[in-house]
Write a protein that holds these residues in place. Sequence first.
Motif, PDB file in Angstrom:
ATOM      1  N   ALA A  36       7.284   0.300  -7.931  1.00 33.40           N
ATOM      2  CA  ALA A  36       7.176   0.370  -9.393  1.00 33.40           C
ATOM      3  C   ALA A  36       7.951  -0.798 -10.003  1.00 33.40           C
ATOM      4  O   ALA A  36       7.470  -1.469 -10.932  1.00 33.40           O
ATOM      5  CB  ALA A  36       7.740   1.694  -9.901  1.00 33.40           C
ATOM      6  N   MET A  37       9.137  -1.069  -9.473  1.00 30.83           N
ATOM      7  CA  MET A  37       9.940  -2.170 -10.001  1.00 30.83           C
ATOM      8  C   MET A  37       9.284  -3.513  -9.659  1.00 30.83           C
ATOM      9  O   MET A  37       9.403  -4.484 -10.398  1.00 30.83           O
ATOM     10  CB  MET A  37      11.358  -2.110  -9.452  1.00 30.83           C
ATOM     11  N   MET A  38       8.592  -3.546  -8.524  1.00 30.10           N
ATOM     12  CA  MET A  38       7.887  -4.776  -8.159  1.00 30.10           C
ATOM     13  C   MET A  38       6.762  -5.040  -9.167  1.00 30.10           C
ATOM     14  O   MET A  38       6.564  -6.158  -9.631  1.00 30.10           O
ATOM     15  CB  MET A  38       7.303  -4.629  -6.748  1.00 30.10           C
ATOM     16  N   ALA A  39       6.053  -3.964  -9.506  1.00 30.49           N
ATOM     17  CA  ALA A  39       4.953  -4.107 -10.471  1.00 30.49           C
ATOM     18  C   ALA A  39       5.495  -4.578 -11.825  1.00 30.49           C
ATOM     19  O   ALA A  39       4.925  -5.475 -12.457  1.00 30.49           O
ATOM     20  CB  ALA A  39       4.218  -2.782 -10.627  1.00 30.49           C
ATOM     21  N   TYR A  40       6.593  -3.998 -12.277  1.00 27.04           N
ATOM     22  CA  TYR A  40       7.156  -4.413 -13.563  1.00 27.04           C
ATOM     23  C   TYR A  40       7.691  -5.842 -13.466  1.00 27.04           C
ATOM     24  O   TYR A  40       7.581  -6.627 -14.397  1.00 27.04           O
ATOM     25  CB  TYR A  40       8.290  -3.463 -13.977  1.00 27.04           C
ATOM     26  N   GLY A  41       8.290  -6.163 -12.309  1.00 29.10           N
ATOM     27  CA  GLY A  41       8.839  -7.509 -12.111  1.00 29.10           C
ATOM     28  C   GLY A  41       7.763  -8.582 -12.146  1.00 29.10           C
ATOM     29  O   GLY A  41       8.045  -9.742 -12.439  1.00 29.10           O
ATOM     30  N   SER A  42       6.512  -8.180 -11.871  1.00 26.83           N
ATOM     31  CA  SER A  42       5.441  -9.180 -11.830  1.00 26.83           C
ATOM     32  C   SER A  42       5.146  -9.741 -13.229  1.00 26.83           C
ATOM     33  O   SER A  42       4.462 -10.738 -13.356  1.00 26.83           O
ATOM     34  CB  SER A  42       4.178  -8.585 -11.205  1.00 26.83           C
ATOM     35  N   TRP A  88       0.831  -1.212   0.000  1.00 30.93           N
ATOM     36  CA  TRP A  88       0.000   0.000   0.000  1.00 30.93           C
ATOM     37  C   TRP A  88       0.865   1.261   0.000  1.00 30.93           C
ATOM     38  O   TRP A  88       0.590   2.210  -0.730  1.00 30.93           O
ATOM     39  CB  TRP A  88      -0.889   0.026   1.257  1.00 30.93           C
ATOM     40  N   MET A  89       1.913   1.228   0.841  1.00 29.06           N
ATOM     41  CA  MET A  89       2.747   2.426   0.929  1.00 29.06           C
ATOM     42  C   MET A  89       3.449   2.701  -0.405  1.00 29.06           C
ATOM     43  O   MET A  89       3.534   3.844  -0.856  1.00 29.06           O
ATOM     44  CB  MET A  89       3.779   2.267   2.040  1.00 29.06           C
ATOM     45  N   GLY A  90       3.925   1.624  -1.053  1.00 29.18           N
ATOM     46  CA  GLY A  90       4.608   1.797  -2.327  1.00 29.18           C
ATOM     47  C   GLY A  90       3.676   2.366  -3.390  1.00 29.18           C
ATOM     48  O   GLY A  90       4.022   3.318  -4.101  1.00 29.18           O
ATOM     49  N   VAL A  91       2.474   1.782  -3.473  1.00 29.79           N
ATOM     50  CA  VAL A  91       1.521   2.244  -4.490  1.00 29.79           C
ATOM     51  C   VAL A  91       1.189   3.716  -4.257  1.00 29.79           C
ATOM     52  O   VAL A  91       1.162   4.529  -5.188  1.00 29.79           O
ATOM     53  CB  VAL A  91       0.229   1.377  -4.451  1.00 29.79           C
ATOM     54  N   LEU A  92       0.991   4.055  -2.980  1.00 30.77           N
ATOM     55  CA  LEU A  92       0.658   5.434  -2.645  1.00 30.77           C
ATOM     56  C   LEU A  92       1.839   6.367  -2.940  1.00 30.77           C
ATOM     57  O   LEU A  92       1.658   7.468  -3.489  1.00 30.77           O
ATOM     58  CB  LEU A  92       0.276   5.508  -1.159  1.00 30.77           C
ATOM     59  N   ALA A  93       3.050   5.910  -2.605  1.00 26.23           N
ATOM     60  CA  ALA A  93       4.229   6.764  -2.846  1.00 26.23           C
ATOM     61  C   ALA A  93       4.372   7.055  -4.337  1.00 26.23           C
ATOM     62  O   ALA A  93       4.551   8.204  -4.743  1.00 26.23           O
ATOM     63  CB  ALA A  93       5.491   6.085  -2.321  1.00 26.23           C
ATOM     64  N   ALA A  94       4.268   5.995  -5.155  1.00 24.93           N
ATOM     65  CA  ALA A  94       4.433   6.186  -6.597  1.00 24.93           C
ATOM     66  C   ALA A  94       3.348   7.139  -7.123  1.00 24.93           C
ATOM     67  O   ALA A  94       3.617   8.028  -7.939  1.00 24.93           O
ATOM     68  CB  ALA A  94       4.362   4.836  -7.308  1.00 24.93           C
ATOM     69  N   PHE A  95       2.128   6.966  -6.622  1.00 21.83           N
ATOM     70  CA  PHE A  95       1.000   7.804  -7.046  1.00 21.83           C
ATOM     71  C   PHE A  95       1.258   9.271  -6.676  1.00 21.83           C
ATOM     72  O   PHE A  95       1.082  10.179  -7.491  1.00 21.83           O
ATOM     73  CB  PHE A  95      -0.262   7.266  -6.345  1.00 21.83           C
ATOM     74  N   LEU A  96       1.719   9.488  -5.450  1.00 24.89           N
ATOM     75  CA  LEU A  96       1.972  10.865  -4.997  1.00 24.89           C
ATOM     76  C   LEU A  96       3.132  11.493  -5.764  1.00 24.89           C
ATOM     77  O   LEU A  96       3.087  12.671  -6.113  1.00 24.89           O
ATOM     78  CB  LEU A  96       2.269  10.884  -3.494  1.00 24.89           C
ATOM     79  N   ILE A  97       4.182  10.684  -6.028  1.00 24.39           N
ATOM     80  CA  ILE A  97       5.316  11.240  -6.785  1.00 24.39           C
ATOM     81  C   ILE A  97       4.815  11.689  -8.157  1.00 24.39           C
ATOM     82  O   ILE A  97       5.123  12.776  -8.632  1.00 24.39           O
ATOM     83  CB  ILE A  97       6.457  10.203  -6.936  1.00 24.39           C
ATOM     84  N   LEU A  98       3.985  10.836  -8.765  1.00 31.86           N
ATOM     85  CA  LEU A  98       3.500  11.200 -10.104  1.00 31.86           C
ATOM     86  C   LEU A  98       2.703  12.502 -10.079  1.00 31.86           C
ATOM     87  O   LEU A  98       2.735  13.273 -11.034  1.00 31.86           O
ATOM     88  CB  LEU A  98       2.658  10.053 -10.696  1.00 31.86           C
ATOM     89  N   SER A 152       5.585   4.107 -15.091  1.00 29.63           N
ATOM     90  CA  SER A 152       5.836   3.073 -14.079  1.00 29.63           C
ATOM     91  C   SER A 152       5.255   3.466 -12.722  1.00 29.63           C
ATOM     92  O   SER A 152       5.079   2.634 -11.851  1.00 29.63           O
ATOM     93  CB  SER A 152       7.339   2.813 -13.943  1.00 29.63           C
ATOM     94  N   MET A 153       4.986   4.753 -12.546  1.00 31.21           N
ATOM     95  CA  MET A 153       4.452   5.182 -11.244  1.00 31.21           C
ATOM     96  C   MET A 153       2.966   4.888 -11.117  1.00 31.21           C
ATOM     97  O   MET A 153       2.449   4.740 -10.019  1.00 31.21           O
ATOM     98  CB  MET A 153       4.657   6.687 -11.064  1.00 31.21           C
ATOM     99  N   LEU A 154       2.265   4.858 -12.260  1.00 28.52           N
ATOM    100  CA  LEU A 154       0.817   4.621 -12.181  1.00 28.52           C
ATOM    101  C   LEU A 154       0.480   3.141 -12.342  1.00 28.52           C
ATOM    102  O   LEU A 154      -0.604   2.696 -11.974  1.00 28.52           O
ATOM    103  CB  LEU A 154       0.099   5.465 -13.250  1.00 28.52           C
ATOM    104  N   GLU A 155       1.427   2.383 -12.897  1.00 31.60           N
ATOM    105  CA  GLU A 155       1.180   0.957 -13.150  1.00 31.60           C
ATOM    106  C   GLU A 155       0.744   0.183 -11.888  1.00 31.60           C
ATOM    107  O   GLU A 155      -0.215  -0.586 -11.943  1.00 31.60           O
ATOM    108  CB  GLU A 155       2.444   0.346 -13.790  1.00 31.60           C
ATOM    109  N   PRO A 156       1.427   0.386 -10.726  1.00 32.31           N
ATOM    110  CA  PRO A 156       1.004  -0.393  -9.554  1.00 32.31           C
ATOM    111  C   PRO A 156      -0.463  -0.147  -9.185  1.00 32.31           C
ATOM    112  O   PRO A 156      -1.194  -1.093  -8.878  1.00 32.31           O
ATOM    113  CB  PRO A 156       1.933   0.116  -8.439  1.00 32.31           C
ATOM    114  N   ALA A 157      -0.900   1.111  -9.238  1.00 33.64           N
ATOM    115  CA  ALA A 157      -2.284   1.422  -8.870  1.00 33.64           C
ATOM    116  C   ALA A 157      -3.251   0.798  -9.883  1.00 33.64           C
ATOM    117  O   ALA A 157      -4.315   0.266  -9.518  1.00 33.64           O
ATOM    118  CB  ALA A 157      -2.481   2.932  -8.815  1.00 33.64           C
TER     119      ALA A 157
END
Length: 465
Positions: A249-255, A107-117, A338-343
């Motif tokens: 973001a890298m976790m999402a791409y790694g999936s 959750w924290m990662g998805v939120l962080a990437a979203f906020l950075i974007l 890559s920042m929006l992909e996890p969400a």
Amino acid sequence: MSSQAQSIQMPHSRQGSPMWSSRLAFILAATGSAVGLGNIWKFPYITGENGGGAFVIVYLLCIAMIGLPILIAEIYLGRRGRMSPINTMKYLARADGSSPHWKYLGWMGVLAAFLILSFYSVIGGWSIAYVGHAVSGDFNLADSATIGAMFGSMLQSPSTLLTWHSVFVLMVVAILSGGIRGGLEKTVNILMPLLFLLLLVMVGYAMSTSEFMRAVDFLFTPDFSKLSTEGVLTALGHAFFTLSLGSCAMMAYGSFLPKEVSIVKTSVAIAVVDTLVALLAGLAIFPLVFANGMEPGAGPGLIFQTLPLAFGQMPAGTLFASLFFFLLLVAAITSAISMLEPAIEWLEEQRGINRRLAAVIAGVAVWSVGLLSVFSLNTWADFYPLSFMPVFAEKTFFDVIDYLTANIMLPLGGLFIVLYVGRCMKPEILSQELGLKGMPFRLLMFLIRYLSPALVMVVFIYNLI
Ligand code: PFF
């Protein structure tokens, strides 16, 4: 997926759905995520502010000893879970017999990437505006007052910022709607080679200027007397941001990474390319800065204020300025997706909505949060929403989001990722799945278990106080 993870129920696991078509496709996408404003905008100016060579050496050490192990761990978790980061952490923790609270890391990662974007797209918007200025020849023979006013009037105008922020978010949503193969892969296949080419053209030009060797000297001859403790911590923090670590973001791409691809070799390739791009950006920018008698330590305005001044003075400046800001835009877009992909992955699997709709919903949400950053630069420039907390005193929405993500959420995310991989997983499984044994594996485990977490904790605590 490991046999352990397979033995539990993983309802959202996308067995049989499309993967990256090749190792190269993944490398391009992950490098696209890593190479961004961090490399072309931030690396040169923080290197300039911290005196050059010594800072570069510390930065390289941070990438190799802290960034790389976390990158390996993050991609590995993604591939093992094969779901959005939130569900990956939820189900892996269950498979490994760990606490269900690990899902909050996702959750924290998805939120962080979203906020950075939300603010990254505002700066991405600046690069679109600057492509326009460059193509129109606005920098030609302009003096520093004119160039300063150009930058200032852009920031002062909510409608200008809003327009380019919207265009940037639209581009990101359009790419992501196409999915992994049709959207992401097609885009990076075209944009990443273009980015490398443009960068080489810029470096080639810089080599022809009188001050190229001075820039080489500045970047590669260390003078440790110019490096402060703060500089060391800046280098460490930047290693995180530039490799997109801790944001999942890298976790999402790694999936989407096929099983047979070597995670270790691939991660090394990503870290090397990302570092090369940062160094090449330095080699493209500093010769122009020096040749025009400017200050390398000009700060965040280095590429938006100092560099246009240099472009305005040089032959074929319009062409090179246009190429440069286009390069910046390309780098920003391939990171932003890559920042929006996890969400989006989470919306798809949790809410059962199709990719296109998920991309639109996530895009509208990030665009709306981005308004806070747009107005922070003008109408709300004096509004400090969290001023009752000392760390956020005199910070606008833009500053708060930047600080919260870069200094708190990303390091915490990275820390928990190595803690999970180093402490909650069986080393035998890790060794087998990474294809590493003996000394190299022991070294990696030392970095993941001890060195990375210890150093990340130091930065984290330092940043807080
Ligand atoms: N690595 C990107 C850059 O250097 O600009 C920034 C970034 C991308 C941070 C993706 C976080 C992220 F999830």
